[in-house]
Write a protein that holds these residues in place. Structure first.
Motif, PDB file in Angstrom:
ATOM      1  N   VAL A   1       0.852  -1.187   0.000  1.00 42.33           N
ATOM      2  CA  VAL A   1       0.000   0.000   0.000  1.00 42.33           C
ATOM      3  C   VAL A   1       0.887   1.237   0.000  1.00 42.33           C
ATOM      4  N   PRO A   2       0.850   2.043  -1.052  1.00 41.59           N
ATOM      5  CA  PRO A   2       1.744   3.206  -1.112  1.00 41.59           C
ATOM      6  C   PRO A   2       1.318   4.294  -0.144  1.00 41.59           C
ATOM      7  N   PRO A   3       2.237   5.188   0.258  1.00 42.56           N
ATOM      8  CA  PRO A   3       1.886   6.304   1.135  1.00 42.56           C
ATOM      9  C   PRO A   3       0.882   7.252   0.468  1.00 42.56           C
ATOM     10  N   ASP A   4       0.053   7.893   1.285  1.00 41.93           N
ATOM     11  CA  ASP A   4      -0.915   8.888   0.814  1.00 41.93           C
ATOM     12  C   ASP A   4      -0.569  10.206   1.510  1.00 41.93           C
ATOM     13  N   PRO A   5       0.261  11.055   0.890  1.00 40.45           N
ATOM     14  CA  PRO A   5       0.731  12.276   1.569  1.00 40.45           C
ATOM     15  C   PRO A   5      -0.391  13.183   2.038  1.00 40.45           C
ATOM     16  N   ALA A   6      -1.444  13.339   1.241  1.00 39.86           N
ATOM     17  CA  ALA A   6      -2.542  14.222   1.634  1.00 39.86           C
ATOM     18  C   ALA A   6      -3.241  13.701   2.887  1.00 39.86           C
ATOM     19  N   LEU A   7      -3.505  12.400   2.925  1.00 41.27           N
ATOM     20  CA  LEU A   7      -4.146  11.805   4.102  1.00 41.27           C
ATOM     21  C   LEU A   7      -3.242  11.949   5.318  1.00 41.27           C
ATOM     22  N   ARG A   8      -1.947  11.732   5.144  1.00 33.65           N
ATOM     23  CA  ARG A   8      -1.025  11.844   6.270  1.00 33.65           C
ATOM     24  C   ARG A   8      -1.002  13.260   6.834  1.00 33.65           C
ATOM     25  N   ARG A   9      -1.007  14.251   5.961  1.00 32.58           N
ATOM     26  CA  ARG A   9      -1.018  15.636   6.451  1.00 32.58           C
ATOM     27  C   ARG A   9      -2.274  15.919   7.248  1.00 32.58           C
ATOM     28  N   ARG A  10      -3.403  15.358   6.808  1.00 34.92           N
ATOM     29  CA  ARG A  10      -4.665  15.576   7.519  1.00 34.92           C
ATOM     30  C   ARG A  10      -4.663  14.893   8.885  1.00 34.92           C
ATOM     31  N   LEU A  11      -4.037  13.729   8.981  1.00 37.79           N
ATOM     32  CA  LEU A  11      -4.078  12.954  10.217  1.00 37.79           C
ATOM     33  C   LEU A  11      -3.014  13.367  11.230  1.00 37.79           C
ATOM     34  N   GLU A  12      -1.907  13.932  10.749  1.00 37.82           N
ATOM     35  CA  GLU A  12      -0.778  14.198  11.644  1.00 37.82           C
ATOM     36  C   GLU A  12      -1.099  15.189  12.753  1.00 37.82           C
ATOM     37  N   GLY A  13      -2.093  16.044  12.546  1.00 41.37           N
ATOM     38  CA  GLY A  13      -2.444  17.004  13.588  1.00 41.37           C
ATOM     39  C   GLY A  13      -3.429  16.474  14.612  1.00 41.37           C
TER      40      GLY A  13
ATOM     41  N   PRO B   1      -4.951  14.314  17.739  1.00 40.68           N
ATOM     42  CA  PRO B   1      -4.468  13.655  18.951  1.00 40.68           C
ATOM     43  C   PRO B   1      -4.669  12.151  18.858  1.00 40.68           C
ATOM     44  N   LEU B   2      -3.949  11.418  19.708  1.00 39.78           N
ATOM     45  CA  LEU B   2      -4.019   9.964  19.672  1.00 39.78           C
ATOM     46  C   LEU B   2      -5.441   9.433  19.845  1.00 39.78           C
ATOM     47  N   GLU B   3      -6.226  10.091  20.699  1.00 41.13           N
ATOM     48  CA  GLU B   3      -7.578   9.605  20.969  1.00 41.13           C
ATOM     49  C   GLU B   3      -8.437   9.632  19.702  1.00 41.13           C
ATOM     50  N   LYS B   4      -8.305  10.691  18.904  1.00 39.84           N
ATOM     51  CA  LYS B   4      -9.097  10.784  17.676  1.00 39.84           C
ATOM     52  C   LYS B   4      -8.599   9.803  16.617  1.00 39.84           C
ATOM     53  N   LEU B   5      -7.273   9.613  16.552  1.00 40.04           N
ATOM     54  CA  LEU B   5      -6.734   8.618  15.622  1.00 40.04           C
ATOM     55  C   LEU B   5      -7.238   7.224  15.982  1.00 40.04           C
ATOM     56  N   ASP B   6      -7.235   6.922  17.277  1.00 43.93           N
ATOM     57  CA  ASP B   6      -7.705   5.616  17.734  1.00 43.93           C
ATOM     58  C   ASP B   6      -9.177   5.425  17.382  1.00 43.93           C
ATOM     59  N   ALA B   7      -9.992   6.467  17.617  1.00 42.49           N
ATOM     60  CA  ALA B   7     -11.422   6.367  17.316  1.00 42.49           C
ATOM     61  C   ALA B   7     -11.657   6.152  15.820  1.00 42.49           C
ATOM     62  N   LEU B   8     -10.892   6.850  14.986  1.00 39.78           N
ATOM     63  CA  LEU B   8     -11.026   6.687  13.534  1.00 39.78           C
ATOM     64  C   LEU B   8     -10.636   5.275  13.120  1.00 39.78           C
ATOM     65  N   LEU B   9      -9.536   4.765  13.679  1.00 38.82           N
ATOM     66  CA  LEU B   9      -9.108   3.404  13.353  1.00 38.82           C
ATOM     67  C   LEU B   9     -10.181   2.400  13.741  1.00 38.82           C
ATOM     68  N   ARG B  10     -10.778   2.566  14.914  1.00 39.62           N
ATOM     69  CA  ARG B  10     -11.801   1.618  15.374  1.00 39.62           C
ATOM     70  C   ARG B  10     -13.037   1.659  14.497  1.00 39.62           C
ATOM     71  N   ARG B  11     -13.360   2.826  13.961  1.00 44.56           N
ATOM     72  CA  ARG B  11     -14.507   2.901  13.041  1.00 44.56           C
ATOM     73  C   ARG B  11     -14.213   2.135  11.747  1.00 44.56           C
ATOM     74  N   LEU B  12     -12.969   2.204  11.298  1.00 45.07           N
ATOM     75  CA  LEU B  12     -12.602   1.518  10.060  1.00 45.07           C
ATOM     76  C   LEU B  12     -12.468   0.015  10.265  1.00 45.07           C
ATOM     77  N   ASP B  13     -11.906  -0.391  11.414  1.00 44.95           N
ATOM     78  CA  ASP B  13     -11.683  -1.813  11.684  1.00 44.95           C
ATOM     79  C   ASP B  13     -11.603  -2.030  13.189  1.00 44.95           C
ATOM     80  N   PRO B  14     -12.722  -2.432  13.828  1.00 41.29           N
ATOM     81  CA  PRO B  14     -12.722  -2.605  15.284  1.00 41.29           C
ATOM     82  C   PRO B  14     -11.739  -3.665  15.772  1.00 41.29           C
ATOM     83  N   GLU B  15     -11.321  -4.581  14.894  1.00 43.95           N
ATOM     84  CA  GLU B  15     -10.428  -5.656  15.310  1.00 43.95           C
ATOM     85  C   GLU B  15      -8.961  -5.353  15.022  1.00 43.95           C
TER      86      GLU B  15
END
Length: 301
Positions: A120-132, A134-148
């Protein structure tokens, strides 16, 4: 010994349980060399909260993959698997027994079971959006995409990469891991202890790290150009020191915050390890080294 016939001891366990000292003593007894499997100790310059082996231990036993990466960059799990595999082959080719020791569970699984997310190649635009975020929001987004999804929840680089992969190919994340097991056979050995023992050891370690100058070391790294979000500074101890230096964590709350983060991390590691029935466990409260040596001598014959 040819690598394809090699059995490699892999010493695992939660943070603070005493893996590094046990590995050192085992290596001394067996005239072995240690391949350190740690996603923070791999970086140069920052020593205190990465819990690197002492200079005396480094002098007496050859440790590989300690302090060899630029802390301003990213040394990935893929980089580790490639370099650790080559190092194991090189050590075995010279004659000594390679022993893998580490507390980075994802890295240990990647090395011993094999997987790759490189398709899976890097997605620079997505990374710029996510880098700001906090960990809690990143975790919540990950769980929405794949709870496991099984990802190191304290590491924003890994969280962002997991989200990047899921956005590209969809869940489950485990499907993206193409396993390529090593040609050598891992012999998984686990160190464990009661939670009370682990918590006490971690509290003592946090106290010593602060006394040794953790905040000063973190300040120096930031001044040297290591970004606050660099992987090495997201580790426990450095993350709290960065928050303190940025004015977000009072000095009086620094040590308790480190202790809480360590306790939570140790419990996550134990849950991760206990699902692996291939691990032979030894208790760390009583000296585990004689039992491990007897097990190794019996198994490696």
């Amino acid at each position: 010994m040819p690598t394809s016939r090699l059995t490699v001891p892999v010493l695992l366990g939660p943070t603070g349980v005493g893996k590094s000292e046990a590995a050192f003593r085992i290596a001394r007894e067996l005239e072995a060399e240690i391949i350190v499997c740690d996603s923070r100790q791999v970086y140069d310059q920052l020593d205190i909260a990465t819990n690197k082996p002492s200079q005396e231990n480094l002098r007496r036993v050859h440790h590989h993959l300690v302090g060899m990466a630029d802390p301003r960059g990213v040394f990935s799990v893929k980089d580790f698997v490639q370099l650790a595999g080559a190092t194991i082959a090189e050590v075995a080719g010279r004659g000594p027994l390679p022993i893998v020791e580490g507390g980075s569970m994802l890295w240990a699984d990647a090395l011993t079971d094999g997987f790759s997310l490189s398709g899976v190649p890097p997605d620079p635009a997505l990374r710029r959006r996510l880098e700001g975020m906090p960990l809690e929001k990143l975790d919540a987004l990950l769980r929405r995409l794949d709870p496991e999804a099984n990802v190191d929840l304290r590491n924003p680089v890994r969280l962002i990469r997991a989200i990047e992969v899921l956005e590209a190919v969809g869940p489950p994340l485990a499907r993206t891991r193409t396993r390529t097991p090593p040609v050598w056979r891992p012999l998984r050995i686990g160190l464990t202890a009661s939670l009370a023992t682990i918590d006490a050891r971690l509290a003592e370690r946090s106290r010593r790290q602060l006394e040794r100058g953790l905040v000063q070391e973190t300040r120096a790294a930031l001044k040297a150009g290591v970004a606050p979000q660099a992987p090495v500074l997201t580790g426990i101890g450095y993350a709290q020191a960065v928050a303190h230096l940025q004015g977000d964590l009072p000095e009086a709350e620094l040590e308790p915050a480190m202790n809480l983060a360590n306790r939570r991390y140790a419990r996550r590691q134990l849950r991760w390890l206990r699902r692996d029935s291939r691990i032979r466990w030894f208790m760390a409260e009583s000296d585990p080294v004689p039992g491990i040596l007897a097990y190794l001598r019996e198994t490696l014959i």
